[in-house]
Write a protein that holds these residues in place. Structure first.
Motif, PDB file in Angstrom:
ATOM      1  N   ASN A 257       0.807  -1.231   0.000  1.00  0.00           N
ATOM      2  CA  ASN A 257       0.000   0.000   0.000  1.00  0.00           C
ATOM      3  C   ASN A 257       0.834   1.272   0.000  1.00  0.00           C
ATOM      4  O   ASN A 257       0.295   2.375   0.117  1.00  0.00           O
ATOM      5  CB  ASN A 257      -0.962   0.030   1.189  1.00  0.00           C
ATOM      6  N   GLU A 258       2.152   1.167  -0.106  1.00  0.00           N
ATOM      7  CA  GLU A 258       3.020   2.345  -0.031  1.00  0.00           C
ATOM      8  C   GLU A 258       3.169   3.004  -1.399  1.00  0.00           C
ATOM      9  O   GLU A 258       3.284   2.324  -2.426  1.00  0.00           O
ATOM     10  CB  GLU A 258       4.401   1.950   0.500  1.00  0.00           C
ATOM     11  N   ASP A 259       3.174   4.328  -1.425  1.00  0.00           N
ATOM     12  CA  ASP A 259       3.460   5.112  -2.639  1.00  0.00           C
ATOM     13  C   ASP A 259       4.806   5.812  -2.461  1.00  0.00           C
ATOM     14  O   ASP A 259       5.100   6.339  -1.376  1.00  0.00           O
ATOM     15  CB  ASP A 259       2.378   6.170  -2.872  1.00  0.00           C
ATOM     16  N   GLN A 260       5.590   5.846  -3.503  1.00  0.00           N
ATOM     17  CA  GLN A 260       6.821   6.629  -3.505  1.00  0.00           C
ATOM     18  C   GLN A 260       6.805   7.532  -4.727  1.00  0.00           C
ATOM     19  O   GLN A 260       6.357   7.131  -5.805  1.00  0.00           O
ATOM     20  CB  GLN A 260       8.054   5.709  -3.521  1.00  0.00           C
ATOM     21  N   TRP A 261       7.293   8.757  -4.533  1.00  0.00           N
ATOM     22  CA  TRP A 261       7.230   9.760  -5.589  1.00  0.00           C
ATOM     23  C   TRP A 261       8.637  10.165  -6.034  1.00  0.00           C
ATOM     24  O   TRP A 261       9.524  10.398  -5.213  1.00  0.00           O
ATOM     25  CB  TRP A 261       6.479  10.998  -5.107  1.00  0.00           C
ATOM     26  N   TYR A 262       8.830  10.258  -7.364  1.00  0.00           N
ATOM     27  CA  TYR A 262      10.106  10.657  -7.962  1.00  0.00           C
ATOM     28  C   TYR A 262       9.820  11.700  -9.035  1.00  0.00           C
ATOM     29  O   TYR A 262       8.740  11.701  -9.645  1.00  0.00           O
ATOM     30  CB  TYR A 262      10.831   9.461  -8.581  1.00  0.00           C
ATOM     31  N   SER A 263      10.760  12.578  -9.253  1.00  0.00           N
ATOM     32  CA  SER A 263      10.593  13.612 -10.283  1.00  0.00           C
ATOM     33  C   SER A 263      11.642  13.426 -11.377  1.00  0.00           C
ATOM     34  O   SER A 263      12.701  12.828 -11.161  1.00  0.00           O
ATOM     35  CB  SER A 263      10.717  15.008  -9.670  1.00  0.00           C
ATOM     36  N   PHE A 264      11.318  13.938 -12.541  1.00  0.00           N
ATOM     37  CA  PHE A 264      12.269  13.898 -13.654  1.00  0.00           C
ATOM     38  C   PHE A 264      12.029  15.123 -14.518  1.00  0.00           C
ATOM     39  O   PHE A 264      10.886  15.464 -14.850  1.00  0.00           O
ATOM     40  CB  PHE A 264      12.089  12.637 -14.501  1.00  0.00           C
ATOM     41  N   THR A 265      13.093  15.804 -14.888  1.00  0.00           N
ATOM     42  CA  THR A 265      13.018  16.977 -15.748  1.00  0.00           C
ATOM     43  C   THR A 265      13.787  16.705 -17.036  1.00  0.00           C
ATOM     44  O   THR A 265      14.991  16.380 -16.995  1.00  0.00           O
ATOM     45  CB  THR A 265      13.607  18.220 -15.054  1.00  0.00           C
ATOM     46  N   ALA A 266      13.108  16.795 -18.168  1.00  0.00           N
ATOM     47  CA  ALA A 266      13.740  16.515 -19.464  1.00  0.00           C
ATOM     48  C   ALA A 266      14.755  17.598 -19.819  1.00  0.00           C
ATOM     49  O   ALA A 266      14.471  18.788 -19.663  1.00  0.00           O
ATOM     50  CB  ALA A 266      12.676  16.426 -20.546  1.00  0.00           C
ATOM     51  N   ASP A 267      15.908  17.186 -20.283  1.00  0.00           N
ATOM     52  CA  ASP A 267      16.932  18.159 -20.663  1.00  0.00           C
ATOM     53  C   ASP A 267      16.919  18.466 -22.153  1.00  0.00           C
ATOM     54  O   ASP A 267      17.657  19.336 -22.627  1.00  0.00           O
ATOM     55  CB  ASP A 267      18.322  17.685 -20.239  1.00  0.00           C
ATOM     56  N   GLU A 268      16.070  17.735 -22.908  1.00  0.00           N
ATOM     57  CA  GLU A 268      15.917  18.001 -24.329  1.00  0.00           C
ATOM     58  C   GLU A 268      14.611  17.382 -24.812  1.00  0.00           C
ATOM     59  O   GLU A 268      14.005  16.556 -24.129  1.00  0.00           O
ATOM     60  CB  GLU A 268      17.080  17.424 -25.138  1.00  0.00           C
ATOM     61  N   VAL A 269      14.175  17.758 -25.984  1.00  0.00           N
ATOM     62  CA  VAL A 269      12.987  17.159 -26.579  1.00  0.00           C
ATOM     63  C   VAL A 269      13.348  15.756 -27.030  1.00  0.00           C
ATOM     64  O   VAL A 269      14.232  15.570 -27.871  1.00  0.00           O
ATOM     65  CB  VAL A 269      12.483  18.000 -27.774  1.00  0.00           C
ATOM     66  N   ASN A 270      12.663  14.745 -26.463  1.00  0.00           N
ATOM     67  CA  ASN A 270      13.013  13.360 -26.776  1.00  0.00           C
ATOM     68  C   ASN A 270      11.944  12.441 -26.209  1.00  0.00           C
ATOM     69  O   ASN A 270      11.039  12.878 -25.486  1.00  0.00           O
ATOM     70  CB  ASN A 270      14.387  13.001 -26.190  1.00  0.00           C
ATOM     71  N   LEU A 271      12.028  11.151 -26.508  1.00  0.00           N
ATOM     72  CA  LEU A 271      11.154  10.133 -25.928  1.00  0.00           C
ATOM     73  C   LEU A 271      11.925   9.459 -24.808  1.00  0.00           C
ATOM     74  O   LEU A 271      12.997   8.891 -25.026  1.00  0.00           O
ATOM     75  CB  LEU A 271      10.751   9.100 -26.991  1.00  0.00           C
ATOM     76  N   TYR A 272      11.380   9.503 -23.595  1.00  0.00           N
ATOM     77  CA  TYR A 272      12.065   8.954 -22.419  1.00  0.00           C
ATOM     78  C   TYR A 272      11.330   7.704 -21.934  1.00  0.00           C
ATOM     79  O   TYR A 272      10.096   7.653 -21.910  1.00  0.00           O
ATOM     80  CB  TYR A 272      12.111   9.995 -21.302  1.00  0.00           C
ATOM     81  N   THR A 273      12.084   6.719 -21.556  1.00  0.00           N
ATOM     82  CA  THR A 273      11.526   5.459 -21.071  1.00  0.00           C
ATOM     83  C   THR A 273      11.925   5.247 -19.611  1.00  0.00           C
ATOM     84  O   THR A 273      13.099   5.405 -19.249  1.00  0.00           O
ATOM     85  CB  THR A 273      12.028   4.268 -21.905  1.00  0.00           C
ATOM     86  N   PHE A 274      10.939   4.920 -18.796  1.00  0.00           N
ATOM     87  CA  PHE A 274      11.168   4.640 -17.376  1.00  0.00           C
ATOM     88  C   PHE A 274      10.866   3.162 -17.150  1.00  0.00           C
ATOM     89  O   PHE A 274       9.775   2.686 -17.482  1.00  0.00           O
ATOM     90  CB  PHE A 274      10.262   5.518 -16.510  1.00  0.00           C
ATOM     91  N   TYR A 275      11.793   2.430 -16.599  1.00  0.00           N
ATOM     92  CA  TYR A 275      11.616   0.985 -16.464  1.00  0.00           C
ATOM     93  C   TYR A 275      12.380   0.470 -15.240  1.00  0.00           C
ATOM     94  O   TYR A 275      13.250   1.150 -14.683  1.00  0.00           O
ATOM     95  CB  TYR A 275      12.094   0.274 -17.734  1.00  0.00           C
ATOM     96  N   THR A 276      12.012  -0.718 -14.816  1.00  0.00           N
ATOM     97  CA  THR A 276      12.695  -1.356 -13.678  1.00  0.00           C
ATOM     98  C   THR A 276      13.425  -2.608 -14.140  1.00  0.00           C
ATOM     99  O   THR A 276      13.069  -3.223 -15.154  1.00  0.00           O
ATOM    100  CB  THR A 276      11.695  -1.754 -12.574  1.00  0.00           C
ATOM    101  N   THR A 277      14.429  -2.973 -13.379  1.00  0.00           N
ATOM    102  CA  THR A 277      15.155  -4.233 -13.598  1.00  0.00           C
ATOM    103  C   THR A 277      15.300  -4.936 -12.253  1.00  0.00           C
ATOM    104  O   THR A 277      15.231  -4.304 -11.196  1.00  0.00           O
ATOM    105  CB  THR A 277      16.552  -3.988 -14.209  1.00  0.00           C
ATOM    106  N   GLU A 278      15.473  -6.221 -12.310  1.00  0.00           N
ATOM    107  CA  GLU A 278      15.706  -7.041 -11.112  1.00  0.00           C
ATOM    108  C   GLU A 278      14.575  -6.932 -10.097  1.00  0.00           C
ATOM    109  O   GLU A 278      14.782  -7.095  -8.875  1.00  0.00           O
ATOM    110  CB  GLU A 278      17.029  -6.660 -10.453  1.00  0.00           C
ATOM    111  N   ALA A 279      13.375  -6.667 -10.562  1.00  0.00           N
ATOM    112  CA  ALA A 279      12.236  -6.523  -9.645  1.00  0.00           C
ATOM    113  C   ALA A 279      11.812  -7.883  -9.091  1.00  0.00           C
ATOM    114  O   ALA A 279      11.752  -8.876  -9.825  1.00  0.00           O
ATOM    115  CB  ALA A 279      11.064  -5.880 -10.373  1.00  0.00           C
ATOM    116  N   THR A 280      11.530  -7.928  -7.801  1.00  0.00           N
ATOM    117  CA  THR A 280      11.078  -9.174  -7.159  1.00  0.00           C
ATOM    118  C   THR A 280       9.560  -9.299  -7.172  1.00  0.00           C
ATOM    119  O   THR A 280       9.011 -10.278  -6.657  1.00  0.00           O
ATOM    120  CB  THR A 280      11.589  -9.234  -5.716  1.00  0.00           C
ATOM    121  N   GLY A 281       8.879  -8.326  -7.748  1.00  0.00           N
ATOM    122  CA  GLY A 281       7.418  -8.333  -7.847  1.00  0.00           C
ATOM    123  C   GLY A 281       6.978  -7.249  -8.805  1.00  0.00           C
ATOM    124  O   GLY A 281       7.812  -6.524  -9.389  1.00  0.00           O
ATOM    125  N   ASN A 282       5.675  -7.133  -8.995  1.00  0.00           N
ATOM    126  CA  ASN A 282       5.143  -6.147  -9.928  1.00  0.00           C
ATOM    127  C   ASN A 282       5.275  -4.732  -9.366  1.00  0.00           C
ATOM    128  O   ASN A 282       4.903  -4.472  -8.223  1.00  0.00           O
ATOM    129  CB  ASN A 282       3.667  -6.471 -10.213  1.00  0.00           C
TER     130      ASN A 282
END
Length: 295
Positions: A257-282
Protein backbone atom coordinates in the motif's frame (compact mmCIF):
# COMPACT_ATOMS: atom_id res chain seq x y z
CA UNK A 1 -51.46 7.97 18.65
CA UNK A 2 -52.05 11.28 20.39
CA UNK A 3 -50.21 13.22 23.11
CA UNK A 4 -52.43 14.11 26.06
CA UNK A 5 -51.90 16.02 29.28
CA UNK A 6 -53.11 14.53 32.56
CA UNK A 7 -56.84 15.13 32.99
CA UNK A 8 -57.44 15.77 29.29
CA UNK A 9 -60.49 14.01 27.85
CA UNK A 10 -60.87 13.14 24.18
CA UNK A 11 -63.64 11.43 22.25
CA UNK A 12 -63.18 8.77 19.59
CA UNK A 13 -65.54 8.26 16.71
CA UNK A 14 -65.33 4.79 15.16
CA UNK A 15 -66.76 3.70 11.83
CA UNK A 16 -66.53 0.54 9.73
CA UNK A 17 -66.57 1.59 6.06
CA UNK A 18 -66.03 -2.02 4.91
CA UNK A 19 -68.99 -3.43 6.82
CA UNK A 20 -71.69 -5.03 4.63
CA UNK A 21 -75.44 -4.53 4.97
CA UNK A 22 -75.88 -7.99 6.46
CA UNK A 23 -72.74 -8.16 8.61
CA UNK A 24 -70.77 -6.02 11.00
CA UNK A 25 -67.09 -5.59 11.79
CA UNK A 26 -66.12 -6.89 15.22
CA UNK A 27 -62.95 -5.96 17.09
CA UNK A 28 -61.52 -5.18 20.51
CA UNK A 29 -60.66 -1.59 21.29
CA UNK A 30 -57.65 -1.19 23.57
CA UNK A 31 -55.60 1.69 24.90
CA UNK A 32 -51.87 1.59 25.67
CA UNK A 33 -49.28 4.15 26.65
CA UNK A 34 -45.53 4.36 26.59
CA UNK A 35 -44.02 2.81 29.70
CA UNK A 36 -40.32 3.25 30.38
CA UNK A 37 -38.47 0.07 31.29
CA UNK A 38 -35.63 2.11 32.75
CA UNK A 39 -32.65 4.35 32.02
CA UNK A 40 -29.58 2.96 30.23
CA UNK A 41 -25.99 4.17 30.60
CA UNK A 42 -23.05 3.95 28.18
CA UNK A 43 -22.03 0.30 27.94
CA UNK A 44 -23.87 -2.97 27.41
CA UNK A 45 -27.34 -3.34 28.87
CA UNK A 46 -28.67 -6.40 30.71
CA UNK A 47 -30.51 -8.87 28.48
CA UNK A 48 -33.75 -7.50 27.05
CA UNK A 49 -36.61 -9.87 26.16
CA UNK A 50 -39.12 -8.84 23.51
CA UNK A 51 -42.41 -10.75 23.29
CA UNK A 52 -44.13 -8.93 20.45
CA UNK A 53 -44.52 -5.64 22.30
CA UNK A 54 -42.22 -2.64 22.07
CA UNK A 55 -40.01 -1.63 24.97
CA UNK A 56 -38.98 1.91 25.85
CA UNK A 57 -35.78 3.11 27.47
CA UNK A 58 -34.33 6.50 28.26
CA UNK A 59 -30.73 7.61 27.81
CA UNK A 60 -29.08 10.75 29.17
CA UNK A 61 -25.83 11.93 27.61
CA UNK A 62 -22.94 12.39 30.06
CA UNK A 63 -21.12 14.64 27.56
CA UNK A 64 -21.79 16.29 24.20
CA UNK A 65 -20.90 13.60 21.67
CA UNK A 66 -22.14 11.27 18.95
CA UNK A 67 -23.58 8.12 20.49
CA UNK A 68 -24.08 4.77 18.77
CA UNK A 69 -26.90 2.43 19.79
CA UNK A 70 -26.54 -1.18 18.61
CA UNK A 71 -28.58 -4.30 19.40
CA UNK A 72 -26.90 -7.70 19.56
CA UNK A 73 -29.80 -9.33 17.69
CA UNK A 74 -30.05 -7.83 14.19
CA UNK A 75 -33.82 -8.51 14.03
CA UNK A 76 -34.38 -5.94 16.79
CA UNK A 77 -34.91 -2.44 15.42
CA UNK A 78 -34.28 0.89 17.15
CA UNK A 79 -36.15 4.21 16.96
CA UNK A 80 -34.94 7.43 18.56
CA UNK A 81 -37.34 9.99 20.06
CA UNK A 82 -36.48 13.43 21.40
CA UNK A 83 -39.47 13.30 23.76
CA UNK A 84 -41.62 10.54 25.20
CA UNK A 85 -44.59 12.59 23.95
CA UNK A 86 -43.37 12.79 20.34
CA UNK A 87 -45.69 10.88 18.00
CA UNK A 88 -42.96 10.42 15.37
CA UNK A 89 -39.39 9.20 15.69
CA UNK A 90 -36.59 11.73 15.17
CA UNK A 91 -34.55 8.93 13.57
CA UNK A 92 -34.80 5.21 13.01
CA UNK A 93 -32.50 2.39 11.99
CA UNK A 94 -32.27 -1.33 11.90
CA UNK A 95 -30.06 -2.78 14.62
CA UNK A 96 -27.75 0.28 14.66
CA UNK A 97 -28.44 3.97 15.13
CA UNK A 98 -26.28 7.07 15.70
CA UNK A 99 -27.28 10.37 17.26
CA UNK A 100 -25.56 13.62 18.26
CA UNK A 101 -26.69 14.42 21.82
CA UNK A 102 -25.71 17.36 23.98
CA UNK A 103 -24.52 16.93 27.55
CA UNK A 104 -27.37 16.33 29.99
CA UNK A 105 -30.01 15.80 27.32
CA UNK A 106 -32.34 12.80 27.62
CA UNK A 107 -33.60 10.87 24.59
CA UNK A 108 -35.93 7.89 24.34
CA UNK A 109 -35.34 4.62 22.55
CA UNK A 110 -38.01 2.29 21.22
CA UNK A 111 -36.93 -1.33 20.70
CA UNK A 112 -39.12 -3.75 18.78
CA UNK A 113 -38.92 -6.87 16.61
CA UNK A 114 -41.43 -8.01 14.01
CA UNK A 115 -40.42 -11.62 14.63
CA UNK A 116 -40.89 -11.58 18.42
CA UNK A 117 -43.98 -13.26 19.95
CA UNK A 118 -45.03 -14.39 23.41
CA UNK A 119 -44.37 -17.98 22.35
CA UNK A 120 -41.06 -17.22 20.60
CA UNK A 121 -39.48 -14.22 22.33
CA UNK A 122 -36.39 -12.43 21.02
CA UNK A 123 -33.54 -11.73 23.41
CA UNK A 124 -31.02 -8.96 22.84
CA UNK A 125 -28.72 -6.50 24.54
CA UNK A 126 -28.30 -2.84 23.68
CA UNK A 127 -24.74 -1.51 23.43
CA UNK A 128 -24.27 2.24 23.77
CA UNK A 129 -20.92 3.78 22.83
CA UNK A 130 -19.55 7.26 22.21
CA UNK A 131 -16.71 8.54 20.08
CA UNK A 132 -13.36 8.66 21.83
CA UNK A 133 -10.34 10.04 19.99
CA UNK A 134 -7.20 7.93 20.21
CA UNK A 135 -4.05 9.62 21.42
CA UNK A 136 -1.75 10.84 20.07
CA UNK A 137 -3.10 12.39 16.87
CA UNK A 138 -1.89 10.88 13.62
CA UNK A 139 1.25 12.32 12.01
CA UNK A 140 3.00 11.94 8.68
CA UNK A 141 5.61 9.20 8.84
CA UNK A 142 4.08 7.60 11.89
CA UNK A 143 3.04 3.97 12.29
CA UNK A 144 0.13 3.19 14.62
CA UNK A 145 -0.77 -0.29 15.81
CA UNK A 146 -4.53 -0.90 15.79
CA UNK A 147 -6.68 -3.63 17.30
CA UNK A 148 -10.39 -3.81 16.51
CA UNK A 149 -13.04 -5.98 18.14
CA UNK A 150 -16.31 -7.03 16.51
CA UNK A 151 -18.65 -4.01 16.30
CA UNK A 152 -15.84 -1.85 17.67
CA UNK A 153 -14.60 1.47 16.31
CA UNK A 154 -11.39 3.47 16.63
CA UNK A 155 -11.37 7.23 16.05
CA UNK A 156 -8.34 9.31 15.07
CA UNK A 157 -7.73 12.93 14.20
CA UNK A 158 -5.23 14.36 11.73
CA UNK A 159 -4.24 17.96 10.94
CA UNK A 160 -2.42 18.78 7.70
CA UNK A 161 0.90 20.60 8.05
CA UNK A 162 0.78 21.90 4.45
CA UNK A 163 -1.36 21.90 1.31
CA UNK A 164 -0.84 18.39 -0.03
CA UNK A 165 -2.29 14.97 -0.73
CA UNK A 166 -2.19 12.67 2.30
CA UNK A 167 -2.52 8.89 2.28
CA UNK A 168 -3.76 6.81 5.19
CA UNK A 169 -3.17 3.11 4.72
CA UNK A 170 -2.73 -0.14 6.61
CA UNK A 171 -0.34 -3.06 6.35
CA UNK A 172 -0.41 -6.56 7.79
CA UNK A 173 -4.14 -6.58 8.60
CA UNK A 174 -5.32 -9.93 9.96
CA UNK A 175 -8.85 -9.25 8.66
CA UNK A 176 -10.79 -6.64 6.70
CA UNK A 177 -10.49 -3.10 8.05
CA UNK A 178 -12.51 -0.17 6.70
CA UNK A 179 -11.71 3.55 6.96
CA UNK A 180 -14.19 6.46 6.92
CA UNK A 181 -13.46 10.20 6.80
CA UNK A 182 -15.52 12.76 8.77
CA UNK A 183 -15.12 16.54 8.69
CA UNK A 184 -16.49 16.98 12.21
CA UNK A 185 -16.61 14.64 15.17
CA UNK A 186 -20.32 15.38 15.61
CA UNK A 187 -21.27 14.34 12.05
CA UNK A 188 -23.48 11.25 11.96
CA UNK A 189 -22.70 10.52 8.29
CA UNK A 190 -19.23 10.08 6.85
CA UNK A 191 -17.86 12.33 4.07
CA UNK A 192 -15.92 9.63 2.20
CA UNK A 193 -15.01 5.97 2.50
CA UNK A 194 -11.55 4.65 1.66
CA UNK A 195 -10.75 1.65 -0.48
CA UNK A 196 -10.58 -1.71 1.28
CA UNK A 197 -9.31 -5.02 -0.02
CA UNK A 198 -9.94 -8.30 1.75
CA UNK A 199 -7.85 -6.92 4.58
CA UNK A 200 -5.91 -3.64 4.28
CA UNK A 201 -7.36 -0.21 3.49
CA UNK A 202 -6.08 2.89 1.68
CA UNK A 203 -7.46 6.42 1.58
CA UNK A 204 -5.93 9.45 -0.16
CA UNK A 205 -7.27 12.98 0.27
CA UNK A 206 -6.14 16.53 -0.55
CA UNK A 207 -6.03 18.77 2.53
CA UNK A 208 -5.15 22.40 3.01
CA UNK A 209 -2.71 23.57 5.69
CA UNK A 210 -4.17 23.26 9.22
CA UNK A 211 -7.27 21.42 7.96
CA UNK A 212 -8.38 18.76 10.47
CA UNK A 213 -10.26 15.58 9.61
CA UNK A 214 -11.49 12.64 11.67
CA UNK A 215 -11.01 9.01 10.68
CA UNK A 216 -13.06 6.05 11.85
CA UNK A 217 -11.78 2.48 11.57
CA UNK A 218 -13.84 -0.66 12.00
CA UNK A 219 -13.53 -4.36 11.23
CA UNK A 220 -16.87 -5.58 9.84
CA UNK A 221 -15.67 -9.16 9.48
CA UNK A 222 -14.30 -9.63 12.99
CA UNK A 223 -15.57 -12.78 14.69
CA UNK A 224 -16.92 -13.00 18.22
CA UNK A 225 -14.23 -12.94 20.91
CA UNK A 226 -11.56 -12.21 18.28
CA UNK A 227 -9.86 -9.05 17.11
CA UNK A 228 -8.37 -7.74 13.87
CA UNK A 229 -4.92 -6.23 14.07
CA UNK A 230 -3.05 -4.01 11.62
CA UNK A 231 -0.55 -1.17 11.35
CA UNK A 232 -1.80 2.20 10.08
CA UNK A 233 0.59 4.59 8.37
CA UNK A 234 0.33 8.18 7.13
CA UNK A 235 2.25 9.62 4.17
CA UNK A 236 2.13 12.67 1.95
CA UNK A 237 3.37 13.33 -1.53
CA UNK A 238 7.06 14.13 -1.25
CA UNK A 239 9.70 13.72 -3.93
CA UNK A 240 12.05 11.00 -2.74
CA UNK A 241 14.66 11.58 -5.43
CA UNK A 242 15.16 13.29 -8.77
CA UNK A 243 15.76 10.88 -11.63
CA UNK A 244 18.36 11.35 -14.34
CA UNK A 245 19.13 9.69 -17.67
CA UNK A 246 21.76 6.97 -17.42
CA UNK A 247 23.67 6.00 -14.31
CA UNK A 248 23.00 3.07 -12.02
CA UNK A 249 19.37 4.06 -11.37
CA UNK A 250 17.54 4.32 -8.06
CA UNK A 251 17.14 1.36 -5.71
CA UNK A 252 13.52 0.78 -4.77
CA UNK A 253 11.92 -0.85 -1.74
CA UNK A 254 8.12 -0.59 -1.75
CA UNK A 255 5.95 -1.93 1.04
CA UNK A 256 2.30 -2.95 0.85
CA UNK A 257 0.00 0.00 0.00
CA UNK A 258 3.02 2.34 -0.03
CA UNK A 259 3.46 5.11 -2.64
CA UNK A 260 6.82 6.63 -3.51
CA UNK A 261 7.23 9.76 -5.59
CA UNK A 262 10.11 10.66 -7.96
CA UNK A 263 10.59 13.61 -10.28
CA UNK A 264 12.27 13.90 -13.65
CA UNK A 265 13.02 16.98 -15.75
CA UNK A 266 13.74 16.51 -19.46
CA UNK A 267 16.93 18.16 -20.66
CA UNK A 268 15.92 18.00 -24.33
CA UNK A 269 12.99 17.16 -26.58
CA UNK A 270 13.01 13.36 -26.78
CA UNK A 271 11.15 10.13 -25.93
CA UNK A 272 12.06 8.95 -22.42
CA UNK A 273 11.53 5.46 -21.07
CA UNK A 274 11.17 4.64 -17.38
CA UNK A 275 11.62 0.98 -16.46
CA UNK A 276 12.69 -1.36 -13.68
CA UNK A 277 15.16 -4.23 -13.60
CA UNK A 278 15.71 -7.04 -11.11
CA UNK A 279 12.24 -6.52 -9.64
CA UNK A 280 11.08 -9.17 -7.16
CA UNK A 281 7.42 -8.33 -7.85
CA UNK A 282 5.14 -6.15 -9.93
CA UNK A 283 5.93 -2.41 -9.80
CA UNK A 284 3.30 -0.05 -11.24
CA UNK A 285 4.12 3.45 -12.52
CA UNK A 286 1.75 6.37 -13.15
CA UNK A 287 2.62 9.79 -14.57
CA UNK A 288 1.46 13.08 -13.04
CA UNK A 289 2.11 16.55 -14.40
CA UNK A 290 1.99 18.05 -10.91
CA UNK A 291 2.10 16.78 -7.32
CA UNK A 292 -1.36 18.26 -6.75
CA UNK A 293 -2.96 16.22 -9.55
CA UNK A 294 -5.44 13.58 -8.34
CA UNK A 295 -4.50 11.26 -11.23
Amino acid sequence: AVSLDAGKTVYLKLTAPDAGTASSVTAKLKVSRRELEGALPVGISPEITLTGKEKWYSFTADETNCYTFRTSDESVRIEYYESLMSPDAADSGNSRLEGYIRNGRTVYLRLFSDSATAEVPVKTTLKITKRVLQEPALAVGGATGIELQKDGELWYTFTADENNYYTFYSTGATGKVEIYRYDDLKDTHYREKGNSSRSDFKYEVYLTKDQTIYLKLNAPGAADEESVEATMKVAKREVKAELAVGGEGVSLSLGANEDQWYSFTADEVNLYTFYTTEATGNVKAEFYSDLTDFW
